[in-house]
Design a protein around this motif. Structure first.
Motif, PDB file in Angstrom:
ATOM      1  N   UNK A   1       0.762  -1.193   0.331  1.00 50.84           N
ATOM      2  CA  UNK A   1      -0.070   0.039   0.088  1.00 50.84           C
ATOM      3  C   UNK A   1       0.400   1.068   0.237  1.00 50.84           C
ATOM      4  N   UNK A   2       0.583   2.187  -1.055  1.00 54.42           N
ATOM      5  CA  UNK A   2       1.176   4.256  -0.923  1.00 54.42           C
ATOM      6  C   UNK A   2       0.211   4.637  -1.307  1.00 54.42           C
ATOM      7  N   UNK A   3       0.691   5.831  -0.323  1.00 54.55           N
ATOM      8  CA  UNK A   3       0.494   6.516  -1.045  1.00 54.55           C
ATOM      9  C   UNK A   3       0.573   7.160  -2.384  1.00 54.55           C
ATOM     10  N   UNK A   4      -0.944   8.145  -2.738  1.00 58.51           N
ATOM     11  CA  UNK A   4      -0.483   8.765  -4.407  1.00 58.51           C
ATOM     12  C   UNK A   4       0.506   9.820  -4.559  1.00 58.51           C
TER      13      UNK A   4
ATOM     14  N   UNK B   1      -2.790   1.894  -4.349  1.00 61.42           N
ATOM     15  CA  UNK B   1      -2.541   3.880  -4.105  1.00 61.42           C
ATOM     16  C   UNK B   1      -3.845   4.120  -3.663  1.00 61.42           C
ATOM     17  N   UNK B   2      -3.161   4.756  -2.457  1.00 60.03           N
ATOM     18  CA  UNK B   2      -4.085   4.857  -2.145  1.00 60.03           C
ATOM     19  C   UNK B   2      -4.488   5.703  -1.174  1.00 60.03           C
ATOM     20  N   UNK B   3      -5.056   6.787  -0.799  1.00 58.68           N
ATOM     21  CA  UNK B   3      -4.972   7.724   0.603  1.00 58.68           C
ATOM     22  C   UNK B   3      -5.194   7.041   2.028  1.00 58.68           C
TER      23      UNK B   3
ATOM     24  N   UNK C   1       3.397   6.877  -8.142  1.00 55.51           N
ATOM     25  CA  UNK C   1       1.840   6.480  -8.904  1.00 55.51           C
ATOM     26  C   UNK C   1       0.868   6.859  -8.769  1.00 55.51           C
ATOM     27  N   UNK C   2       0.242   6.333  -8.892  1.00 60.88           N
ATOM     28  CA  UNK C   2      -1.261   7.097  -9.520  1.00 60.88           C
ATOM     29  C   UNK C   2      -2.783   5.986  -9.040  1.00 60.88           C
TER      30      UNK C   2
END
Length: 116
Positions: free
Chosen positions: A11-14, A114-116, A85-86
């Motif tokens: 999991x990673x932020x935009x 990819x999510x905030x 990443x988007x």
């Protein structure tokens, strides 16, 4: 037979980055290209990037300038560096190895979200 094992998803932020790795083992003689594909929920599997040798790479238009594929032959490993990443990059990413005789081998996949 060729076995492919992916790692590095998560999991990673935009705007963030991840690096995927794919280690190949088995009868790798005859593999002429390696690549990464991805499949988002409800969509078909699509090409992300391929590597056929130094300077011989191919990218989907949607990832050009953001993703980089590379290979370390000494480690039998192919990498996918993903930057900027988007949310639309969210998918299961699969490693692929294509044999000269036409057979394709696949890894089990690694989830990238990819999510905030």
């Amino acid at each position: 037979q060729v076995q492919l094992v992916e790692s590095g998803g998560g999991l990673v932020q935009p705007g963030g980055s991840l690096r995927l790795s794919c280690v190949a083992s088995g009868t790798i003689f005859g593999i002429v290209s390696k690549g990464w594909y991805r499949q988002a929920p409800g969509k078909q599997r699509e090409l992300v990037a391929t590597f056929r040798g130094a300077g011989n790479t191919n990218y989907a238009d949607s990832v050009k300038g953001r993703f980089t594929i590379s290979s370390d032959n000494a480690k039998n490993t192919v990498y996918l560096q993903m930057n900027s990443l988007k949310p639309e990059d969210t998918a299961v990413y699969y490693c692929n190895a294509h044999h000269a005789l036409g057979r394709d081998f696949w890894g089990q996949g690694t989830q990238v979200t990819v999510s905030s």
